[in-house]
Design an enzyme around this catalytic site. Structure first.
Site, mmCIF file in Angstrom:
data_model
loop_
_atom_site.group_PDB
_atom_site.id
_atom_site.type_symbol
_atom_site.label_atom_id
_atom_site.label_comp_id
_atom_site.label_asym_id
_atom_site.label_seq_id
_atom_site.Cartn_x
_atom_site.Cartn_y
_atom_site.Cartn_z
ATOM 1 N N LYS A 485 -12.482 -7.380 -0.464
ATOM 2 C CA LYS A 485 -12.627 -5.984 -0.039
ATOM 3 C C LYS A 485 -11.301 -5.250 -0.212
ATOM 4 C CE LYS A 485 -11.638 -7.541 4.643
ATOM 5 N NZ LYS A 485 -12.253 -8.111 5.823
ATOM 6 N N ARG A 581 -18.063 -4.793 16.945
ATOM 7 C CA ARG A 581 -17.874 -3.820 15.870
ATOM 8 C C ARG A 581 -19.243 -3.646 15.237
ATOM 9 N NH1 ARG A 581 -13.443 -5.380 11.350
ATOM 10 N NH2 ARG A 581 -15.009 -6.953 10.893
ATOM 11 N N TYR A 710 15.728 15.271 3.388
ATOM 12 C CA TYR A 710 15.089 16.251 4.269
ATOM 13 C C TYR A 710 15.622 16.153 5.688
ATOM 14 C CZ TYR A 710 11.458 17.233 0.822
ATOM 15 O OH TYR A 710 10.771 17.618 -0.295
ATOM 16 N N MET A 759 8.001 12.005 -0.560
ATOM 17 C CA MET A 759 6.664 11.676 -1.054
ATOM 18 C C MET A 759 6.714 10.689 -2.224
ATOM 19 S SD MET A 759 3.642 14.191 -2.401
ATOM 20 C CE MET A 759 3.594 15.206 -0.944
HETATM 21 C C1 LIG Z 1 -11.835 -9.337 6.256
HETATM 22 C C2 LIG Z 1 -12.759 -10.291 6.818
HETATM 23 C C3 LIG Z 1 -12.496 -11.672 6.775
HETATM 24 C C4 LIG Z 1 -11.200 -12.250 6.266
HETATM 25 O O1 LIG Z 1 -10.217 -12.190 7.263
HETATM 26 P P1 LIG Z 1 -8.728 -12.735 7.027
HETATM 27 O O2 LIG Z 1 -8.087 -12.658 8.337
HETATM 28 O O3 LIG Z 1 -8.132 -11.804 6.047
HETATM 29 O O4 LIG Z 1 -8.863 -14.094 6.496
HETATM 30 C C5 LIG Z 1 -13.470 -12.536 7.211
HETATM 31 N N1 LIG Z 1 -14.651 -12.072 7.708
HETATM 32 C C6 LIG Z 1 -14.909 -10.739 7.794
HETATM 33 C C7 LIG Z 1 -16.218 -10.306 8.349
HETATM 34 C C8 LIG Z 1 -13.985 -9.811 7.362
HETATM 35 O O5 LIG Z 1 -14.248 -8.519 7.452
#
Ligand SMILES: *Cc1c(COP(=O)(O)O)cnc(C)c1O
Length: 815
Positions: A485, A581, A710, A759
């Site tokens: 992801k 969540r 700045y 920036m």
């Molecule tokens: C991102 C995620 C993981 C991986 O977690 P890490 O701590 O990066 O290993 C596992 N399960 C779910 C549902 C996640 O969203």
């Protein structure tokens, strides 16, 4: 050219087989331990090693690729491998090592053995550059220096070699004796000794004495007492030092921007060399080579002349964005059959374009007759799925008649470049590989898009290493899902997925459907779970075979309403056991089960939950209760289903701390990228994946009283020197790094930021370092860990990594 040859039955004797099944007495030319990297399968002998992964699992794939000779240590149903030869031994790695040691013993020639903490490969390659006009040299390919790499290197010794250079690397006590017996060096070179812990030793003394075991029988030992003190050693010694007396005593070092002049005392004379490098590592490696050549009896002037022409050593393949929608793999600094096989494997991993193209020069100094050499190369090319071939040089033309693919040939690089406008590269993965004299880097340059001065370098080998580190923690049959992801935690899209697919992970997971669609469009065929599926993307998910995570009755309804009744649709169920969540709660389960039972076209592929504090012992009882809830709730669902879904819970820290909760699969995330917050000690076994680099655009001397940036926030108390670098908060360099909170590495020194982060730029206080416009600056990487940056601004490595903006170009390395 004659060569020592071995038949399979001779090898069976040499390695003292317990039993052997010899079908036909094949001649063996190649030893392999990876079923994917094959040059000549018919003459290859496959060793099923019990290394990171059990080689016995890959017998079938080696067989499918044409291999017929196997050394194994387990029971195997040989009827599945018709016409094959099998040799059984107790320990396949020991057999490989014994065979290499036997081969070594057939030769009487000077052998240089190189070991040390750093610089082994560069020293070996530079010695090769310096000596190859006088000798026919056999050397370790790339950085083959391990318990497996050394025997594979030594096996390459051929009868007309007149010198060999092998490197040896160890990671724990007891390993060097084995390597020493295989290499049997006559000249030893110890490059240097770094901190003990970095290589898994208790003390420096233990580490040094282990490394010195390589040199037991040498006639000449070259080393620096700066690292070791003076050594009691029976052989002749040649020492070099920057701080004390030595055979080669460096008395002055003057560094310019791209060269360094070194002056040294040698046999009461003053010698001088200028090398085309200015970084510390290259300077040290050059001094080691200087010492080695003097110790071997070379005239000082000859050595100085050769050192002035040392060219850079690139062991790495670089994956770059090319013109006209192409991907370019740059390997334009070397060409030999072994490294070509590795590069072609990497080309084959690229799924993002329909076409794979190889641009290859003549191969030089391989020691093989041309017809045999190019027949081997042609075979290799046809096995690795190349669609288009372009040859550069006079010799390589003979390959034309042996290839059944589109081919083009050019006499030299200039002729290719002239023809470039009509060659029409489009949507291709192009490997550019050639021997140095052909200057193929000009071709790479013409085919790639300009790289900006700020780049995020991703080390694909480190990713493989980290993946295998966690894989080794899994019980057999436990699958692995890798979380890609958020652009693989900022490190890339198909580039990472291609590697994971090649490494045969079981599942990928993305956050949104469009991330999954991008992977499918790039040719990724692994199953992909989508964690936040939008019902509006349902049709796309069906057509791209993406599998949604279903986390509530509402989302279930919206999918049920729209999916075609006649199609099986794979889904994953997320249970909320404490994260609060996304996920089903216990009270939803009976309705969920009803809905699943009345909609059998929904097939539950897996059921999972997410731990909220797997890394933290303070919350262990909570974690245990999450695991307990999960076991109970998932069992309820499984009981009601016609199939058996996969169960999974663990993220990275879960894998490290909760080995009993692996269920059927784990979900690896941040660990792949080199972090493990559960076990900081694991970080030693993990490798740095990402390095963020930028460059200096301007340098200014400022008098006392001036302010910087700045809001006049930057102040140099006594005046000094600042450098402006091309990275700002829009690139992901957080504003909180301003005013000295953040640090970067310039020319080997750590310097603070000064003033506010802008920036697109920021300023560094470089009063204490010699810098010039164009110098490279490391923002994070090996020398400046992301974990350190994270703690400087009170965040976590995840945020630092994923914040690197998309306008920063990613460049991928593979070796
Ligand atoms: C991102 C995620 C993981 C991986 O977690 P890490 O701590 O990066 O290993 C596992 N399960 C779910 C549902 C996640 O969203």
């Amino acid at each position: 050219m004659s060569n020592i040859s071995y038949s399979i039955s001779q090898i069976s004797q040499i390695i003292a087989a317990k039993t052997a099944l010899i079908h036909s007495d094949n001649e063996i030319r190649f030893l392999i331990s990876d079923s994917r990297s094959l040059i000549d399968p018919v003459h290859s002998l496959f060793f099923a090693l019990l290394a990171q992964r059990d080689g016995h699992h890959f017998l079938a794939s080696a067989y499918a690729n044409g291999v017929r000779n196997f050394v194994i240590s387990k029971e195997v149903d040989v009827s599945a491998f018709p016409e094959s030869n099998f040799i059984w031994v107790d320990n396949t790695l020991a057999a490989l090592q014994n065979l290499a040691a036997h081969h070594r013993n057939q030769f009487q020639l000077p052998v240089i053995g190189v070991t040390g903490s750093n610089g082994k490969t560069i020293v070996k390659e530079w010695l090769y550059q310096l000596l190859n006009s006088d000798y026919r040299i056999c050397r370790s390919p790339k950085s083959f220096n391990s318990q497996i790499g050394v025997p594979l290197s030594v096996w390459q010794l051929q009868e007309d070699d007149s010198l060999a250079i092998f490197e040896a690397g160890i990671s724990r006590p007891g390993e060097m004796d084995l390597l020493a017996a295989i290499i049997k060096p006559s000249i030893g070179i110890l490059t240097n000794i770094g901190p003990a812990h970095a290589e898994g030793f208790y003390s420096l003394k233990e580490k040094l004495s282990e490394k010195l075991k390589l040199f037991k029988g040498v006639e000449l030992l070259i080393y620096s007492p700066d690292y070791t003190g003076s050594l009691e050693y029976p052989s002749k010694q040649f020492t070099w030092s920057k701080i004390g007396t030595a055979d080669l005593q460096i008395i002055s070092q003057q560094t310019a921007s791209n060269s360094t002049k070194l002056i040294a005392l040698f046999q009461n004379q003053q010698l001088e060399v200028t090398i085309p490098y200015s970084d510390d590592a290259s300077i040290e490696n050059s001094i080691i080579c200087w010492a080695a050549l003097l110790a071997m009896g070379y005239q000082a002037e000859v050595v100085a002349n050769r050192l002035s022409r040392l060219s850079p050593v690139s062991m790495r393949l670089v994956l770059l964005n090319g013109i006209d929608n192409c991907s370019i793999i740059d390997d334009s600094y070397s060409a030999d059959p072994a490294s070509l096989a590795i590069a072609l494997d990497f080309l084959k991993q690229q799924n993002q374009h329909p076409k794979r193209t190889l641009i290859l020069s003549d191969l030089l100094q391989t020691g093989k007759p041309d017809d045999q050499l190019y027949a081997e190369i042609a075979l290799l090319i046809s096995q690795k799925g190349v669609d288009r071939f372009i040859g550069i040089g006079e010799k390589i033309k003979i390959i034309a008649s042996q290839l059944n693919i589109e081919t083009q040939f050019f006499a030299d690089t200039a002729a290719f470049l002239q023809a470039l406008p009509i060659l029409k590269f489009q949507h291709e993965s192009i490997l550019v590989k050639g021997a140095r004299p052909f200057g193929l880097e000009k071709i790479t340059k013409a085919l790639t898009l300009k790289i900006h001065d700020t780049v995020l370098e991703i080390n694909l080998n480190a990713i493989s290493n980290n993946l295998n580190y966690y894989r080794n923690k899994l019980n057999s049959e436990v699958k692995i899902m890798v979380m890609v992801k958020a652009f693989s935690y900022g490190s890339g899209s198909f580039e990472i997925a291609n590697l994971l697919q090649f490494q045969k992970v079981d599942y990928l997971a993305v956050a949104y459907a469009d991330e999954g669609i991008a992977l499918r469009k790039a040719g990724i065929s692994l199953p992909i779970m989508v964690m936040s599926p939008e019902p509006s993307a349902l049709e796309a998910m069906i057509s791209y075979r993406l599998e949604p995570e279903i986390y509530s009755l509402e989302i279930l309804e919206s999918f049920v309403r729209f999916i075609p009744q006649d199609k099986i649709f794979d889904i994953h169920l997320k249970l909320d056991t404490g994260m609060h969540r996304l996920g089903f709660e216990e009270k939803d389960l009976s309705t969920l089960i009803d809905r699943l039972n009345s909609n059998r076209q929904l097939q539950v592929k897996s059921i999972f939950t997410h731990l909220v504090a797997a890394e933290n012992p303070v919350h262990d009882s909570f974690t245990l209760s999450q695991l307990e809830h999960f076991s109970r709730q998932s069992a309820k669902i499984v009981d009601a289903l016609p199939n058996k879904p996969l169960l999974h819970v663990l993220n990275t820290s879960g894998i490290s701390r909760w080995p009993d909760a692996q269920f059927n699969m784990v979900r690896l995330g941040i660990g792949l990228y080199g972090f493990d917050s559960a076990m900081p000690s694991n970080t030693r076994n993990l490798q740095t994946v990402a390095t963020l680099k930028t460059t200096i655009s301007q340098v200014k001397e400022l008098p006392k009283g001036e302010t910087i940036g700045y809001g006049r926030r930057g102040v140099l108390e006594n005046g000094g020197r600042i450098a402006t670098v091309k990275i700002g908060y829009a690139d992901g360099y957080d504003r909180r790094f301003g005013n000295g909170v953040g640090r970067m590495v310039v020319n080997g020194q750590i310097v603070p930021t000064i003033g506010a982060i802008c920036m697109d730029m920021c300023m560094l206080d470089v009063s204490s370092v010699a810098v010039e416009v164009g110098d490279e600056v490391q923002v994070f990487g090996e020398n400046l860990p992301i974990s350190q940056l994270a703690s400087q601004i009170e965040t976590i490595p995840y945020e630092i990594l994923t914040n690197v903006s998309q306008r920063v170009k990613r460049v991928y390395f593979y070796e």
